[in-house]
Design an enzyme around this catalytic site. Structure first.
Site, mmCIF file in Angstrom:
data_model
loop_
_atom_site.group_PDB
_atom_site.id
_atom_site.type_symbol
_atom_site.label_atom_id
_atom_site.label_comp_id
_atom_site.label_asym_id
_atom_site.label_seq_id
_atom_site.Cartn_x
_atom_site.Cartn_y
_atom_site.Cartn_z
ATOM 1 N N PHE A 118 -4.526 100.065 118.326
ATOM 2 C CA PHE A 118 -4.339 98.792 117.629
ATOM 3 C C PHE A 118 -4.097 97.697 118.656
ATOM 4 C CE2 PHE A 118 -3.569 97.175 113.290
ATOM 5 C CZ PHE A 118 -4.275 98.133 112.577
ATOM 6 N N GLN A 231 0.935 83.547 111.660
ATOM 7 C CA GLN A 231 -0.110 84.386 112.264
ATOM 8 C C GLN A 231 -1.476 84.179 111.617
ATOM 9 O OE1 GLN A 231 -0.137 89.003 112.252
ATOM 10 N NE2 GLN A 231 0.023 88.355 114.382
ATOM 11 N N HIS A 233 -4.950 85.988 111.468
ATOM 12 C CA HIS A 233 -5.610 87.249 111.788
ATOM 13 C C HIS A 233 -7.025 86.912 112.246
ATOM 14 C CE1 HIS A 233 -7.336 91.208 111.461
ATOM 15 N NE2 HIS A 233 -6.137 91.716 111.242
ATOM 16 N N LEU A 243 -9.206 90.063 104.352
ATOM 17 C CA LEU A 243 -8.994 90.728 105.634
ATOM 18 C C LEU A 243 -10.004 91.836 105.925
ATOM 19 C CD1 LEU A 243 -6.861 90.879 107.959
ATOM 20 C CD2 LEU A 243 -6.066 92.940 106.830
ATOM 21 N N GLU A 246 -7.742 95.179 111.494
ATOM 22 C CA GLU A 246 -7.837 95.390 112.931
ATOM 23 C C GLU A 246 -8.227 96.851 113.244
ATOM 24 O OE1 GLU A 246 -4.824 93.157 115.012
ATOM 25 O OE2 GLU A 246 -4.421 94.936 116.191
ATOM 26 N N ARG A 277 -3.201 89.341 118.377
ATOM 27 C CA ARG A 277 -3.911 88.493 117.407
ATOM 28 C C ARG A 277 -3.921 87.016 117.777
ATOM 29 N NH1 ARG A 277 -1.706 91.634 112.031
ATOM 30 N NH2 ARG A 277 -3.074 93.417 112.381
ATOM 31 N N HIS A 348 -2.456 85.068 107.883
ATOM 32 C CA HIS A 348 -2.178 86.466 107.578
ATOM 33 C C HIS A 348 -0.708 86.805 107.441
ATOM 34 C CE1 HIS A 348 -3.063 90.689 107.419
ATOM 35 N NE2 HIS A 348 -2.362 90.950 108.500
ATOM 36 N N ARG A 389 3.273 88.689 115.962
ATOM 37 C CA ARG A 389 3.461 90.089 115.570
ATOM 38 C C ARG A 389 2.289 90.944 116.019
ATOM 39 N NH1 ARG A 389 1.703 93.406 111.182
ATOM 40 N NH2 ARG A 389 0.696 91.732 110.016
HETATM 41 C C1 LIG Z 1 -4.577 92.344 103.618
HETATM 42 C C2 LIG Z 1 -3.366 92.719 104.433
HETATM 43 C C3 LIG Z 1 -3.392 93.853 105.237
HETATM 44 C C4 LIG Z 1 -2.286 94.198 105.996
HETATM 45 N N1 LIG Z 1 -2.349 95.316 106.769
HETATM 46 C C5 LIG Z 1 -1.254 95.679 107.485
HETATM 47 C C6 LIG Z 1 -1.253 96.878 108.246
HETATM 48 O O1 LIG Z 1 -2.224 97.625 108.272
HETATM 49 N N2 LIG Z 1 -0.161 97.186 108.948
HETATM 50 C C7 LIG Z 1 0.968 96.403 108.950
HETATM 51 O O2 LIG Z 1 1.952 96.751 109.602
HETATM 52 N N3 LIG Z 1 1.000 95.273 108.208
HETATM 53 C C8 LIG Z 1 -0.070 94.903 107.484
HETATM 54 N N4 LIG Z 1 -0.023 93.758 106.730
HETATM 55 C C9 LIG Z 1 1.255 93.041 106.584
HETATM 56 C C10 LIG Z 1 2.146 93.809 105.611
HETATM 57 O O3 LIG Z 1 1.358 94.414 104.625
HETATM 58 C C11 LIG Z 1 3.161 92.907 104.922
HETATM 59 O O4 LIG Z 1 3.839 92.127 105.874
HETATM 60 C C12 LIG Z 1 4.197 93.746 104.162
HETATM 61 O O5 LIG Z 1 3.559 94.679 103.332
HETATM 62 C C13 LIG Z 1 5.128 92.853 103.360
HETATM 63 O O6 LIG Z 1 5.924 93.663 102.537
HETATM 64 P P1 LIG Z 1 7.171 93.071 101.787
HETATM 65 O O7 LIG Z 1 7.838 94.217 101.114
HETATM 66 O O8 LIG Z 1 7.973 92.259 102.719
HETATM 67 O O9 LIG Z 1 6.559 92.055 100.717
HETATM 68 P P2 LIG Z 1 5.349 92.170 99.649
HETATM 69 O O10 LIG Z 1 4.675 93.475 99.686
HETATM 70 O O11 LIG Z 1 4.537 90.951 99.828
HETATM 71 O O12 LIG Z 1 6.118 92.095 98.268
HETATM 72 C C14 LIG Z 1 6.769 90.923 97.811
HETATM 73 C C15 LIG Z 1 7.392 91.212 96.466
HETATM 74 O O13 LIG Z 1 8.219 90.124 96.078
HETATM 75 C C16 LIG Z 1 7.967 89.791 94.734
HETATM 76 N N5 LIG Z 1 8.300 88.374 94.555
HETATM 77 C C17 LIG Z 1 7.984 87.336 95.371
HETATM 78 N N6 LIG Z 1 8.458 86.186 94.851
HETATM 79 C C18 LIG Z 1 9.099 86.505 93.696
HETATM 80 C C19 LIG Z 1 9.787 85.760 92.702
HETATM 81 N N7 LIG Z 1 9.922 84.443 92.764
HETATM 82 N N8 LIG Z 1 10.307 86.425 91.649
HETATM 83 C C20 LIG Z 1 10.186 87.771 91.541
HETATM 84 N N9 LIG Z 1 9.530 88.518 92.458
HETATM 85 C C21 LIG Z 1 9.005 87.895 93.514
HETATM 86 C C22 LIG Z 1 6.489 90.110 94.539
HETATM 87 O O14 LIG Z 1 6.192 90.280 93.176
HETATM 88 C C23 LIG Z 1 6.396 91.411 95.332
HETATM 89 O O15 LIG Z 1 6.811 92.486 94.548
HETATM 90 C C24 LIG Z 1 -1.126 93.391 105.964
HETATM 91 C C25 LIG Z 1 -1.092 92.265 105.163
HETATM 92 C C26 LIG Z 1 -2.204 91.917 104.421
HETATM 93 C C27 LIG Z 1 -2.139 90.653 103.616
#
Ligand SMILES: Cc1cc2nc3c(=O)[nH]c(=O)nc-3n(C[C@H](O)[C@H](O)[C@H](O)COP(=O)(O)OP(=O)(O)OC[C@H]3O[C@@H](n4cnc5c(N)ncnc54)[C@H](O)[C@@H]3O)c2cc1C
Length: 575
Positions: A118, A231, A233, A243, A246, A277, A348, A389
Site C-alpha cells: 500500500f 485528503q 485520494h 473511489l 489504492e 496520497r 477522501h 494519512r
Molecule cells: C470509498 C472508501 C474506501 C475506503 N477504503 C479504505 C481502506 O481500504 N482502508 C482504510 O483504512 N480506510 C479506508 N477508507 C476510510 C475509512 O473507510 C473511513 O475513514 C472509516 O471507515 C470511517 O469509519 P467511522 O466509524 O469513523 O465512520 P463511518 O463509517 O463514516 O460512520 C459514521 C456513522 O455516523 C452516523 N452519523 C453521522 N452523523 C450522524 C447524525 N447526525 N446522527 C446520527 N448518526 C450520524 C452515520 O449514520 C454512520 O453510522 C475508505 C473510505 C472510503 C470513502
C-alpha cells in the site's frame, strides 16, 4: 426521556467496535447506538483496500516500529508519536481478534491472512478481504452487537450535543420516519460520526458523510483540531469521483498521462505509484495543469490521467480487485482488462477532527478534558495521521481506538450517576428549529446553496491553496451563510422528510467548511495534504504544531498545541 449508561452516535467501524468492547467488558452497561443510516450503510462498509498490521505473514522483516516510522513520515511529522506507537503495536492483535469474530480475510495458500502493498508503507502489511474489506468487517461487528443486545436506534438524526458546565449529558435526536424529537441522556456520550467528504463537490464518500459530529462539537463551543488537512485520494474515477482503491496500485497498476508516460518517476522515483496520497494527488494535479491530462476522445489537455491495469491480466484483476473493475465498468463503461481507467483526485478523508487523547477523551483545551464526552474514528483526531494519512491506517485507527475508547468508557461509567437534563427545554428548542425551517418563506432551494458551497470549497481550498484564494473563499462563504438563512423547503410533512435532514446537514457542511478554510489560511506553510503556493516549504520553526480552531458565530479563533515527538525526529520527507 430516553436514557442509557452510554450513547454512541455512529454505526461505522469506530462506533461498533467501541460498543462491542463495552458489551464484552460489562454486559450490565446499557448501550444505545444511534445512526442516521442503517449501521451497515455507514461509510465504513465502502472501505475497499484493507487494514494495515505488521503480522509478518508476507514479509517477516516487518515490525511495529517500521509501521510507526512509515506512519509518522507519511504524516509529514505532524502525527502524535505516542498515539502512533499504540496504533501500530496493537494492530496485529486487533486483526486477529476480528478474524476470531468471523471476518473473512483473504488468505495465503497456506491459510494465513494475506497482506498486500500500500502507498507509503515500506512492507507488504495490508490485510484485506478482496476489495471489500470494510463490508467484511462491519457486517461481523453489527451482528455481534445484536448478539450482545446493544440497542440500535437506526435512522435517527442527532441534531445537538447537550453540553452543560463542561459536561456532555446527552443529545437531541429526531426520528427520520416520523420526525419525532427525543432527548437521550447518558453518563457518557461518544461521537463516531465519520468524515465530511460532502463539503466538496467531488468525493469518494457517501451522501451521509456531512461532518455532523464535527459541526455539533464546534457549535457546542469545543475546538476542532487540524481541520486544514483534507485528503485527496489520487484515483477517483472520472467524472463521478467514486473511489478506485489504492489496492489496485498495490497490486501493480500504473499511473500514466496522456503521453503514455509513468509520470510518478518525476515525483517519487523510489516509490512510484505507491508514494503517499498527498504526493501522488499533487503529481496528478500538476500533470493535468501542464496539459498532459487526457480527454475522453484520447486527446491532450484534458481533466484526467489514466490508471492502467492491463498488464496485470484478467485473472489477477478479477480475483484481487473485482469490485474496482465492476465500478469502472458499471459507471463509465471501461473494461479495465483491456482499457485504462480515467482517474483524477477526489476528496477522501478528514485527517483533523475532534481532539482526543489516546483513551478517546475529548479535549477542552491543552490541559483539560470535557467530562463524559468521547470520540473515535474519522471524526476524531488523536492524531495518528497528522498532515497526511497512509492508506489502510484508517480502518486500523477505527478498530484500535474504537476498542480503547470502549474500554475507557466502560471504566468511566462505573459508579457514576446519570446527569440531570431539562428535557422539555431541549425538545422545545429542537421543535422550534424544525418548525422554522419548514415554515420560513425563503428564497433559495437547498441544493442551489449546497452546490455553490461545495464548488466554493473545491475552487478556493483544494489541492493548491493561497492566501488570496482562501480569502475570496471565505467571502463567498459568508454570502452563502446569508443565503442559508433564506432557504425554503418544499416538503412540509413529517414522514421521511429527507429535505429537512438535508437542511440540517447543509448547516453542518458550512460550519465544517468555514473551519477548514480558516485553519488553512492561518497555516502559512506546506505540510502533507496542505499545500500553499505562497508558502511552498514546510516550516517546523512555526508550524510543527496542531491547529485548534474554536467556532463562534462571530468568527473562528485559532490557537496551536504542541505535537508529541517520542521516537522520530522530523526530517525532510522524500520518497
Ligand atoms: C470509498 C472508501 C474506501 C475506503 N477504503 C479504505 C481502506 O481500504 N482502508 C482504510 O483504512 N480506510 C479506508 N477508507 C476510510 C475509512 O473507510 C473511513 O475513514 C472509516 O471507515 C470511517 O469509519 P467511522 O466509524 O469513523 O465512520 P463511518 O463509517 O463514516 O460512520 C459514521 C456513522 O455516523 C452516523 N452519523 C453521522 N452523523 C450522524 C447524525 N447526525 N446522527 C446520527 N448518526 C450520524 C452515520 O449514520 C454512520 O453510522 C475508505 C473510505 C472510503 C470513502
Amino acid at each position: 426521556m430516553l436514557e442509557h449508561d452510554v450513547i454512541i452516535v455512529g454505526g461505522g467501524l469506530a462506533g461498533c467496535r467501541a460498543a462491542l468492547e463495552i458489551a464484552r467488558i460489562n454486559q450490565n452497561v446499557s448501550i444505545g447506538l444511534v445512526a442516521k443510516t442503517h449501521p451497515i450503510r455507514s461509510h465504513s462498509v465502502a472501505a475497499q483496500g484493507g487494514m494495515a498490521a505488521s503480522l509478518k505473514n508476507v514479509d517477516d522483516t516487518d515490525s511495529w516500529e517500521a509501521h510507526a516510522f512509515d506512519t509518522v513520515k507519511g504524516s509529514d511529522y505532524l502525527a502524535d508519536q505516542d498515539a502512533v506507537a499504540i496504533l501500530t503495536q496493537e494492530a496485529p492483535d486487533v486483526v486477529i481478534d476480528l478474524e476470531h469474530l468471523g471476518v473473512l480475510f483473504s488468505r495465503l495458500p497456506d491459510g494465513r491472512i494475506a497482506q498486500r502493498a500500500f502507498g507509503g508503507h515500506s512492507h507488504n502489511r495490508t490485510c484485506y478481504a478482496a476489495d471489500k474489506t470494510g463490508h467484511a468487517i462491519l457486517h461481523e461487528l453489527v451482528s455481534n452487537l445484536r448478539r450482545y443486545g446493544v440497542q440500535i436506534y437506526q435512522e435517527w438524526y442527532v441534531m445537538q450535543l447537550i453540553l452543560e458546565d463542561g459536561q456532555a449529558r446527552g443529545m437531541v435526536m429526531f426520528n427520520l420516519v416520523n420526525s419525532r424529537v427525543e432527548v437521550l441522556r447518558a453518563k457518557a456520550v461518544m461521537f463516531a460520526t465519520g468524515g465530511y467528504g460532502r463539503v466538496y463537490n467531488t468525493t469518494s464518500n457517501d451522501y451521509a458523510s456531512t461532518g455532523d459530529g464535527l459541526a455539533m462539537t464546534a457549535l457546542a463551543g469545543l475546538p476542532l483540531q487540524d481541520m486544514e488537512f483534507v485528503q485527496f485520494h489520487p484515483t477517483g474515477l472520472y467524472p463521478v469521483g467514486v473511489l478506485i482503491s489504492e489496492a489496485v496500485r498495490g497490486e501493480g497498476a500504473y499511473l500514466i498521462n496522456a503521453d503514455g508516460d509513468r509520470f510518478m518517476a518525476n515525483y517519487a522515483p523510489s516509490r512510484m505509484e505507491l508514494a503517499p496520497r498527498d504526493i501522488t494527488s499533487r503529481a496528478i494535479a500538476y500533470e493535468i495543469r501542464a496539459g498532459r491530462g487526457a480527454n475522453i476522445d484520447g486527446s491532450h489537455g484534458g481533466p484526467f490521467v489514466y490508471l492502467d491495469l492491463r498488464h496485470l491480466g484478467k485473472e489477477k484483476i478479477m480475483s484481487r480487485v473485482p469490485f474496482c473493475w465492476e465500478e469502472a465498468h458499471r459507471l463509465v463503461g471501461v473494461d479495465a482488462v483491456t482499457q485504462p481507467m480515467p482517474v483524477r483526485p477526489t476528496i477522501h478523508y478528514c485527517m483533523g477532527g475532534i481532539p482526543v487523547n489516546t483513551d478517546g477523551r475529548v479535549r477542552y483545551d491543552e490541559d483539560s478534558f470535557v467530562e463524559g464526552f468521547f470520540a473515535a474514528g474519522e471524526t476524531a483526531c488523536v492524531s495518528v495521521h497528522g498532515a497526511n494519512r497512509l492508506g489502510s491506517n484508517s480502518l486500523l485507527e477505527c478498530i484500535v481506538y474504537g476498542r480503547r475508547t470502549g474500554r475507557a468508557i466502560a471504566d468511566y461509567v462505573e459508579n457514576r450517576p446519570l446527569p440531570n437534563v431539562n428535557e422539555q427545554y431541549y425538545i422545545d428548542l429542537a421543535e422550534a428549529k424544525i418548525k422554522q425551517l419548514i415554515q420560513q418563506p425563503g428564497k433559495y432551494r437547498i441544493n442551489q446553496v449546497r452546490q455553490k458551497f461545495q464548488d466554493t470549497m473545491t475552487e478556493y481550498c483544494g489541492v493548491f491553496r493561497s492566501e488570496e484564494l482562501m480569502n475570496q473563499g471565505l467571502e463567498k462563504i459568508s454570502e452563502l451563510k446569508q443565503q442559508y438563512a433564506e432557504i425554503y423547503l418544499d416538503d412540509k410533512g413529517n414522514k421521511w422528510n429527507t429535505e429537512l435532514v438535508e437542511a440540517l446537514e447543509l448547516r453542518s457542511l458550512m460550519v465544517v467548511g468555514e473551519t477548514i478554510l480558516t485553519s488553512a489560511l492561518q497555516r502559512q506553510e506546506s505540510r502533507g495534504a496542505h499545500f500553499r503556493e505562497d508558502f511552498p516549504q514546510r516550516d517546523d520553526s512555526k508550524f510543527l504544531q496542531h491547529t485548534m480552531a474554536r467556532y463562534s458565530p462571530t468568527g473562528i479563533n485559532i490557537e496551536y498545541r504542541p505535537v508529541t515527538i517520542t521516537m522520530f525526529v522530523p526530517q525532510e520527507r522524500k520518497y
